[in-house]
Design an enzyme around this catalytic site. Sequence first.
Site, mmCIF file in Angstrom:
data_model
loop_
_atom_site.group_PDB
_atom_site.id
_atom_site.type_symbol
_atom_site.label_atom_id
_atom_site.label_comp_id
_atom_site.label_asym_id
_atom_site.label_seq_id
_atom_site.Cartn_x
_atom_site.Cartn_y
_atom_site.Cartn_z
ATOM 1 N N GLY A 1 0.831 -1.191 0.000
ATOM 2 C CA GLY A 1 0.000 0.000 0.000
ATOM 3 C C GLY A 1 0.872 1.249 0.000
ATOM 4 O O GLY A 1 1.997 1.253 -0.511
ATOM 5 N N SER A 2 0.366 2.280 0.662
ATOM 6 C CA SER A 2 1.018 3.588 0.554
ATOM 7 C C SER A 2 2.385 3.655 1.210
ATOM 8 O O SER A 2 3.135 4.599 0.972
ATOM 9 C CB SER A 2 0.117 4.655 1.160
ATOM 10 O OG SER A 2 -1.111 4.670 0.472
#
Lengths: 538, 488
Positions: free
Chosen positions: B217-218
Amino acid sequence: MAPVEPEVRPGRTAELGLLVLALALGIGAYAIVGITVTDELPENFALHAGGLAALSLGAHVLLRFKAPYADPVILPIATALNGIGLSMIYRLDLSRLERGGTEVLATRQAQWTALGIVAACVVVWLLRDHRILRRYTYTAMIVGLGLVLMPLLPFIGVTINGARIWVNVAGMSLQPAEFAKIAFAVFFAGYLVTNRDTLALAGKKVLGLQLPRVRDLGPLIIVWIASLGILVFERDLGTSLLFFGLFVAMLYIATERISWVVIGLAMFAGGAALAASTFGHVQARIDVWLAPLEPEIYGRDPGGSGQLVGGLFGLANGGLVGTGWGEGYPRLVPYAFSDFIYTSLGEELGLTGLLAILLMYLLLVERGLRTALAVRDGFGKLVAGGLAFVMAWQVFVVIGGITRIIPLTGLTMPFVAQGGSSLLANWLIVGLLLRISDNARRPSSLPVRGQVAPGGARAAAPTPVVAGTATGAVPDDAPTTVGGSPTPGYGESLPLRAADPPPPPPSPSHDAATEVVRVDDVDRDPHGSDENDGRREP
Amino acid sequence: MNVPLRRVASIVLVMFVALMVSTSYIQFVQADQLNNDPRNVRTIYREYGNFRGPIVVAGDAIASSTPVDDPYGYQREYSDGMLYGHVSGFFSIVNGMSEIEQTENDFLNGQADALWLDRFGAMITGKQPQGYSVELTVDPDAQRAAYEALGDQRGAVVAIEPATGKILALVSTPSYDPNSLATHDTGAAREAYQELLNADGNPLSNRAIRGNTYPPGSTFKIVTAAAAIESGDLTPESVIPAPQQYQLPQSSSVMNNFGGIRCSPEGEQSLADALRISCNTAFAELGVELGDEVLRDQAEEFGFDEGLQIPMPVTASHFPTEGTEESSPPRTALAAIGQGDVRVTPLQVAMISSAIANGGVQMAPYTVQTVRSPDLDVVQEASPRRLRTSVSPSTASALRDMMVGVVDNGTGTAAQISGVKVAGKTGTAEHRSDAAPHAWFTGFAPADDPQVAVAVIVENGGDAGNEATGGAVAAPIAKAVMEAVLNG
């Protein structure tokens, strides 16, 4: 002509030294097992150790009086092997007790050991001359057959693990076949010494093999059938193989004919092949022999290779120097105290220990064979040679089965494996070998060959030994035969193995060197001249 | 009869030589094969027959052998099995060994090749061979904080000391108690293992270093940002496009920001701001601009696509493979924000933070600090080892400042520690349409003198479920772990 009387050292002092070593080995092992497994000496340690020491030292003292010239190596080796075996059986008892088991085998084995040593002493004491046994040739055959057939009798015969080789007498399980091998050795010796020339010479020659006449084969066929019967009806491949080995070896020693070995092997191979195709358990054994590690064969039940592979794992765990007494896991193998005691010892004593044990057996057997070489009568040669060989053969069949030289069969390792009958029988063999070796090594009280003028000997020479036996029917014993040529003395060391110093050169009128080297021929000469000469060198 | 007797004697000799050869063959040549046969239980018995060395954390044995009155002789016991299960691993008769118990087995049982001299001495003196003790780098406070903060949520925490690579915490939940597998009651041990295999959440899986790898993810935006700054074309202040939607190249798909928000009214913002608010469209477009190759190089400089031993084996994290469908521009856009085909272990994520915290130098992570003999002599001491340079010191410091911004007034405010400057990055990783996203946080503290770098994942948002974000769910856990280290 000077008498040839090489000095023979009775060797009793050497025996005492070796015996002390053997006791140290056995008793030391017993103590170490106790200390390693339970942190203390075995219960009643002094009693047990003292008992073993007293018995074997007692046997030594008896030999000093009753058979002072007996081979000095036999008793110490048997004692050492027995002590090692007892220690391992005790060690396995301990691991069984540790795990909640109650069966104790070492005590029984110790009692059998005592009985065995006493029995050997009795043989040495009472059997003044082994040639007496020759009188009982056919009795021995009947006794042997009876013993072999005993387990098949109702009520007393017992089947254990599929093999019907046990009898229950007065609460004790006995394996009569162990004693039968002695009876058969005596029978073969007596029979062959009388008939060996007929067997060897009468008959047609086919393809370079001298075939015997059918009518000479009678008693031998009976024994052959008996041993095949063991295979078929008692389902005991090992004992059957054992008798066959004995039978073939003694025929060969007596007749010197390879044809007998070939015929014997062919007969056994035929019987075994028949059995393999008829009985599932024989085929299963062969599968296990060839590919024990195959998962399919490993996991098969019954007839799987679990026990054999477990034994191999044990040997591998032992490696070169072993885990040490009490440090391994021999209990993981079924019958680790009897059929598989070899792998138990291999696990804890390692390759070094096993090689030492094998060397002890080899020495014991070669001492027996040496006795056979040295003893002067044909019957004695055959008995000693047969008994020595049967011990070697038994060791080979057991250990060869475990180490996958041959298929596994259920036999016991002499002196070491748990089992009273085997232990007692092997001590009886020790007794016989000691008795025969005393005769073989005893300096003759007779005039030495060459000492007496040719022709005058037979009547003149007193023959106390033969007379003592009161056996008229032993012409071929002929220890008294006086040959025409000077020979080394009777107690002469025969150069079988380099165990002894070379014999002192006989005082020569002939070429000494030639005489020594040709002891063999010289030894055979009187024999031939007595019976049927002409088959030797012209 | 002497000629045949002599021949018989020779035959006997041959028979005995055959026995000696066959015995030697089994005990010498074949021994290794037989000893390693899986059907040979002696191997495990032999292990149990020796006193096995303890596994030590901060002076206390977390795994030790105590003498018991059964055939094995020693029972392996784990003092806080649930807490350390995934570090110590288990040592079981029927189930074998795992983790430290397995990788350090040769020391624990005293059989390591390096110890031959000691063994030789023991053989001479007749001493029972004894195992060596293995001391770990784990900080018990950090470990406990991580384990308790995760609670009954599924996930993992890894904490590293950036300057050395020491692993301070390694937690994977749900955990299990190795005592249940180490019992000498083979039936119970077998049953316990089956139960754990079938149990909800797969407790035997060590999520921190193996198990299923996760989409980062981020948190992966740190890597994309690092690649951008390392390229020399951009600085944290450089303004990059940050549209409300981003049309993936060569594709009809459109990428939105989290919650459909606009990253900035102007449609563009600084790189630092894009990281601070975790703008998907900005980083996706940046990633495509930089290109697949630049991103991959940067990812590999952080340790992607390379296995590790700490000494437990670590699954390699994965960046899209060159020249495959995975590396096409639309997949690269996804990869740049840590979605698509990027897969990571929590340890990998912690190593990214750790490298930035350590001025761009990534240290090899390790768990075994010291091996001591039974007499407490040190026989092996770990020394920190440089693994690689991930970014230049200037890039590292730029990234640190950007990550401080994330915690100060971005998505990661929940990781703030009063009086300490914390750097971090949140992540909320979509992985299945029918499940809540994984919540991530990675960071380090104190930002100007980093003592600990951490990575936290809470699977499927944990207790928060669909409402979960990395900032809300994972950041507090990271904070607890970092506090535990800093206060320790």
